[in-house]
Write a protein that holds these residues in place. Structure first.
Motif, PDB file in Angstrom:
ATOM      1  N   UNK A 112      15.646   5.559   4.489  1.00 39.65           N
ATOM      2  CA  UNK A 112      15.935   4.735   3.071  1.00 39.65           C
ATOM      3  C   UNK A 112      15.555   3.332   3.446  1.00 39.65           C
ATOM      4  N   UNK A 113      15.397   2.883   4.957  1.00 36.59           N
ATOM      5  CA  UNK A 113      14.922   1.378   5.175  1.00 36.59           C
ATOM      6  C   UNK A 113      13.422   1.586   4.853  1.00 36.59           C
ATOM      7  N   UNK A 114      12.627   2.597   5.380  1.00 31.55           N
ATOM      8  CA  UNK A 114      11.271   2.710   5.058  1.00 31.55           C
ATOM      9  C   UNK A 114      10.800   2.957   3.641  1.00 31.55           C
ATOM     10  N   UNK A 180      15.808 -10.003   7.856  1.00 35.45           N
ATOM     11  CA  UNK A 180      17.003  -9.551   7.796  1.00 35.45           C
ATOM     12  C   UNK A 180      16.913  -8.101   8.312  1.00 35.45           C
ATOM     13  N   UNK A 181      16.064  -7.316   7.582  1.00 43.31           N
ATOM     14  CA  UNK A 181      15.910  -5.839   7.838  1.00 43.31           C
ATOM     15  C   UNK A 181      15.559  -5.772   9.572  1.00 43.31           C
ATOM     16  N   UNK A 182      14.621  -6.492   9.971  1.00 47.32           N
ATOM     17  CA  UNK A 182      14.259  -6.508  11.516  1.00 47.32           C
ATOM     18  C   UNK A 182      15.493  -6.979  12.355  1.00 47.32           C
ATOM     19  N   UNK A 183      16.494  -7.985  11.785  1.00 44.85           N
ATOM     20  CA  UNK A 183      17.488  -8.098  12.626  1.00 44.85           C
ATOM     21  C   UNK A 183      18.354  -7.172  12.548  1.00 44.85           C
ATOM     22  N   UNK A 184      18.710  -6.170  11.445  1.00 47.31           N
ATOM     23  CA  UNK A 184      19.841  -5.292  11.180  1.00 47.31           C
ATOM     24  C   UNK A 184      19.342  -4.064  12.062  1.00 47.31           C
ATOM     25  N   UNK A 185      18.035  -3.582  11.706  1.00 45.56           N
ATOM     26  CA  UNK A 185      17.770  -2.215  12.386  1.00 45.56           C
ATOM     27  C   UNK A 185      16.857  -2.220  13.459  1.00 45.56           C
ATOM     28  N   UNK A 186      16.501  -3.352  13.644  1.00 46.32           N
ATOM     29  CA  UNK A 186      15.695  -3.602  15.078  1.00 46.32           C
ATOM     30  C   UNK A 186      14.806  -2.452  15.323  1.00 46.32           C
ATOM     31  N   UNK A 187      14.642  -1.675  16.381  1.00 43.78           N
ATOM     32  CA  UNK A 187      13.511  -1.090  16.651  1.00 43.78           C
ATOM     33  C   UNK A 187      13.333   0.540  15.970  1.00 43.78           C
ATOM     34  N   UNK A 188      14.491   0.818  15.021  1.00 44.73           N
ATOM     35  CA  UNK A 188      14.391   1.786  14.167  1.00 44.73           C
ATOM     36  C   UNK A 188      13.395   1.424  13.008  1.00 44.73           C
ATOM     37  N   UNK A 190      10.981  -1.552  13.190  1.00 48.24           N
ATOM     38  CA  UNK A 190      10.219  -2.587  13.728  1.00 48.24           C
ATOM     39  C   UNK A 190       8.947  -1.755  14.083  1.00 48.24           C
ATOM     40  N   UNK A 191       8.875  -0.725  14.551  1.00 49.46           N
ATOM     41  CA  UNK A 191       7.842   0.056  15.001  1.00 49.46           C
ATOM     42  C   UNK A 191       7.116   0.757  13.750  1.00 49.46           C
ATOM     43  N   UNK A 192       7.774   0.871  12.790  1.00 48.66           N
ATOM     44  CA  UNK A 192       7.319   2.000  11.806  1.00 48.66           C
ATOM     45  C   UNK A 192       6.124   1.217  10.934  1.00 48.66           C
ATOM     46  N   UNK A 193       5.373   2.090  10.460  1.00 47.13           N
ATOM     47  CA  UNK A 193       4.302   1.700   9.665  1.00 47.13           C
ATOM     48  C   UNK A 193       4.437   0.993   8.463  1.00 47.13           C
ATOM     49  N   UNK A 194       5.607   1.478   7.559  1.00 49.92           N
ATOM     50  CA  UNK A 194       5.738   0.703   6.427  1.00 49.92           C
ATOM     51  C   UNK A 194       6.279  -0.643   6.578  1.00 49.92           C
ATOM     52  N   UNK A 196       5.979  -2.768   8.971  1.00 52.31           N
ATOM     53  CA  UNK A 196       4.717  -3.702   9.546  1.00 52.31           C
ATOM     54  C   UNK A 196       3.990  -4.018   8.507  1.00 52.31           C
ATOM     55  N   UNK A 197       3.611  -2.715   7.563  1.00 46.97           N
ATOM     56  CA  UNK A 197       2.765  -3.105   6.480  1.00 46.97           C
ATOM     57  C   UNK A 197       3.198  -4.277   5.341  1.00 46.97           C
ATOM     58  N   UNK A 198       4.702  -4.097   4.984  1.00 50.34           N
ATOM     59  CA  UNK A 198       5.055  -5.169   4.185  1.00 50.34           C
ATOM     60  C   UNK A 198       5.427  -6.423   4.661  1.00 50.34           C
ATOM     61  N   UNK A 199       5.503  -6.446   6.225  1.00 52.91           N
ATOM     62  CA  UNK A 199       5.591  -7.720   6.676  1.00 52.91           C
ATOM     63  C   UNK A 199       4.320  -8.324   6.766  1.00 52.91           C
ATOM     64  N   UNK A 200       3.319  -7.685   6.802  1.00 52.78           N
ATOM     65  CA  UNK A 200       2.056  -8.311   7.194  1.00 52.78           C
ATOM     66  C   UNK A 200       1.387  -8.618   5.407  1.00 52.78           C
ATOM     67  N   UNK A 201       1.806  -8.012   4.560  1.00 53.87           N
ATOM     68  CA  UNK A 201       1.507  -8.183   3.297  1.00 53.87           C
ATOM     69  C   UNK A 201       2.417  -9.381   2.830  1.00 53.87           C
ATOM     70  N   UNK A 202       3.574  -9.560   2.990  1.00 55.93           N
ATOM     71  CA  UNK A 202       4.266 -10.834   2.730  1.00 55.93           C
ATOM     72  C   UNK A 202       3.585 -11.878   3.431  1.00 55.93           C
ATOM     73  N   UNK A 203       3.305 -11.732   4.649  1.00 60.37           N
ATOM     74  CA  UNK A 203       2.728 -12.783   5.371  1.00 60.37           C
ATOM     75  C   UNK A 203       1.320 -13.108   4.752  1.00 60.37           C
ATOM     76  N   UNK A 204       0.566 -12.179   4.225  1.00 63.24           N
ATOM     77  CA  UNK A 204      -0.673 -12.655   3.696  1.00 63.24           C
ATOM     78  C   UNK A 204      -0.497 -13.333   2.297  1.00 63.24           C
ATOM     79  N   UNK A 205       0.419 -12.996   1.836  1.00 60.38           N
ATOM     80  CA  UNK A 205       0.636 -13.833   0.616  1.00 60.38           C
ATOM     81  C   UNK A 205       1.192 -14.958   0.622  1.00 60.38           C
ATOM     82  N   UNK A 206       1.914 -15.263   1.623  1.00 62.48           N
ATOM     83  CA  UNK A 206       2.541 -16.681   1.910  1.00 62.48           C
ATOM     84  C   UNK A 206       1.356 -17.628   2.373  1.00 62.48           C
ATOM     85  N   UNK A 207       0.384 -16.832   3.274  1.00 59.62           N
ATOM     86  CA  UNK A 207      -0.699 -17.719   3.533  1.00 59.62           C
ATOM     87  C   UNK A 207      -1.579 -18.041   2.460  1.00 59.62           C
TER      88      UNK A 207
END
Length: 308
Positions: A112-114, A180-188, A190-194, A196-207
């Motif tokens: 569900x997190x992914x 908050x999702x990273x803080x809660x679920x950690x390695x479950x 953090x290493x998933x593709x989805x 990291x994709x949304x994290x980078x997409x949010x970072x790109x939008x903010x930039x």
């Protein structure tokens, strides 16, 4: 409406009107009663996490659309995310242009997190599309500013700036949510593709938003500098014109009097002499101002492509 996408990571989606269904689901999930209370009472950005030995989840509310001109015109949805499933309440699916592709991606995810990260990724994509549109508008306003600078252009700049501020205010809670999702679920996750994709997409939008915000601030400073310079030039021009024509006004006022005894009225060459005096004094003041450098560039012709 229910979107059972896979055995793991099921998506339960409800409208605000489905109060009985939401209450039924809430009674069967950890801290569901508290979440149900938050849905009924909160209509703003809200975020809470639960980290215990028995369960992990992230819940809250997220504003995903805001009218930059009307503060009270916005859209919000509530969410509850854990490893086995995620729930959304009030999300308008019609706002997601790539809905079918998004659902297809969810079918191959593991939990569900992914799946929730895929949803956030699609919401962020809406911001990126708007930012691309803003880039075109920004180029147009820069071109118009070079051709003509007036109050309407300044008004447009401030409206575009308000849109940027609104976009940034919507992206900041999303950035907090992904942290908050990273803080809660950690390695479950953090290493998933989805994730990291949304994290980078949010970072790109903010930039992009920050970049265009800096560009907009520069444009505002340029507009202020141009307006200030032109205002100073206008005042300088009026001052120079007033000074040059001071002899005309002074002598005209003097000889426009109606006193009975005015010896100049009897002079044979008084009219010619007054014209010569006015002309000579006006020319003398003009050359004096020019010699002192007080006329600046106000008497020079303005270049066609010049901002000033």
């Amino acid at each position: 409406m229910n979107y059972p996408l896979s055995k793991n990571g099921e998506w339960l989606e409800f409208d605000f009107q489905d109060k009985k269904k939401i209450a039924k689901v809430a009674r069967n999930i950890p801290e569901g009663e508290d979440w149900l209370k938050e849905i009924n009472e909160s209509n703003k950005n809200n975020l809470k996490i639960a980290i215990t030995s028995d369960y992990l989840h992230v819940r809250g509310s997220l504003i995903y659309h805001q009218n930059s001109q009307k503060e009270n015109e916005y859209k919000v949805f509530h969410f509850y995310t854990c490893k086995d499933f995620f729930i959304t309440v009030g999300l308008e699916m019609n706002d997601l242009k790539q809905k079918n592709k998004m659902l297809h991606r969810m079918q191959s995810s593991r939990n569900g997190v992914e799946n929730f990260c895929i949803l956030l990724s699609e919401i962020t994509n809406r911001f990126l599309v708007r930012i691309d549109d803003f880039e075109v508008q920004l180029k147009n306003i820069v071109g118009k500013l070079q051709r003509n600078n007036n109050k309407n252009k300044l008004d447009q700049i401030f409206r575009y700036r308000q849109k940027l501020i609104t976009s940034k205010s919507l992206l900041i809670p999303m950035e907090e949510l992904i942290n908050a999702i990273e803080e809660t679920f950690l390695n479950e996750v953090v290493k998933t593709l989805e994730f990291n994709r949304v994290r980078l997409r949010i970072k790109r939008a903010m930039t992009l938003v920050q970049h265009y915000q800096e560009e907009m601030e520069t444009l505002l400073h340029l507009e202020e500098a141009i307006s200030s310079y032109r205002g100073n030039e206008i005042m300088k021009t009026l001052t120079v014109i007033t000074t040059i024509f001071t002899p005309v006004m002074a002598l005209g006022a003097l000889w426009g009097m109606n006193f009975k005894h005015m010896p100049e009225l009897e002079w044979k060459f008084g009219y010619l002499g007054s014209l010569i005096l006015i002309f000579v004094s006006t020319i003398a003041i003009y050359f004096y101002l020019k010699f002192r450098g007080w006329t600046g560039g106000i008497l020079k012709e303005r270049k066609k492509k010049s901002l000033f």
